[in-house]
Design a protein around this motif. Structure first.
Motif: not given
Length: 274
Positions: A115-142
């Motif tokens: 569970p969480g969200l995935t964000l992706s960003d690719q600028g038109a000027e950045d051929a071949g550059c795709v940045t992706e980050v997944r933000v996961l639902l917080p929970g107990p570290a243990s």
């Protein structure tokens, strides 16, 4: 899922209530305050996709971390009655710890089921550059899922790249990060994630209309590496954090000092959309 038309940010109320007190703590008070029993520690995991030989933008990674942390807390599932509300609320009641990890290939694909969200960003000027980050639902570290705990925390550094162009037609959270002390991209992603959450919490308390517009736009942000002079000016404005927010819409992030930098270090200064 998208944010509700008018997010209440109910789960974020403890963050807004705690902000001024945290900002006013001395370094020693930060060290004492951060102490928690292992079973009480909760964290939000940020997963940066780093494929072999891939081109990833540091600017975009920092911006996506800020947007993702805010969007997860403003998501309709994080509203009262939603399936994410209680985990997000419990996370916000304590310390908003964040950990950045890296993944590629099958590791990245495996975390998509969490569970969480995935964000992706690719600028038109950045051929071949795709940045992706997944933000996961917080929970107990243990109780961290093995698909996440196996991911490495180190090795998340990225070189600075030119900042992406902005349309100028959307509400944007401005983020400044200092040149000193140096931080890895992964560390700074956690800090900009804090800034996105704090900004959403403070705006929910006194400007829900602007918050709704920002959330509807996807919580965009723009990161600038501040010069020492710029950082000194911004820092001086935060001597009175309540006044800085009220008059300039400025907020700051101070680190607990677990990794890379000393406790109490100011890591991000931000200006909310207006």
């Amino acid at each position: 899922m998208t944010p509700p038309a008018e997010p209440t940010a109910e789960a974020l109320r403890p963050v807004a209530a705690r902000y001024a007190a945290w900002w006013g703590m001395s370094e020693q008070e930060v060290l004492v305050d951060r102490d928690e029993a292992a079973h009480d520690i909760r964290a939000l995991q940020l997963v940066l996709r780093l494929e072999r030989d891939a081109t990833v933008s540091r600017h975009r990674a920092l911006e996506l971390a800020a947007a993702g942390a805010a969007l997860l807390c403003l998501d309709e599932r994080s509203e009262p009655g939603g399936e994410w509300f209680e985990p997000v609320r419990q996370y916000c009641v304590a310390h908003i710890r964040k950990v950045t990890r890296r993944a590629r290939g099958a590791q990245w694909e495996a975390t998509a089921a969490l569970p969480g969200l995935t964000l992706s960003d690719q600028g038109a000027e950045d051929a071949g550059c795709v940045t992706e980050v997944r933000v996961l639902l917080p929970g107990p570290a243990s109780e961290l899922d093995k698909r996440v705990s196996k991911l490495q925390v180190g090795g998340t550094d990225l070189p600075w790249d030119p900042p992406p162009a902005r349309s100028g037609n959307e509400p944007v959270l401005r983020l400044w990060v200092p040149e000193q002390p140096p931080m890895t991209a992964g560390k700074q992603m956690a800090q900009t994630g804090h800034a996105g959450m704090i900004e959403a919490a403070l705006m929910a308390a006194d400007d829900d209309a602007t918050l709704a517009d920002w959330a509807a736009a996807g919580c965009p942000s723009a990161v600038t590496s501040a010069t020492p002079a710029e950082w000194a000016t911004l820092s001086a404005a935060l001597d009175d954090p309540a006044a800085a927010w009220r008059t300039e819409r400025l907020l700051g992030v101070r680190d607990a000092g677990f990794t890379e930098i000393p406790a109490g270090t100011v890591t991000v200064i931000a200006r909310a959309p207006r």
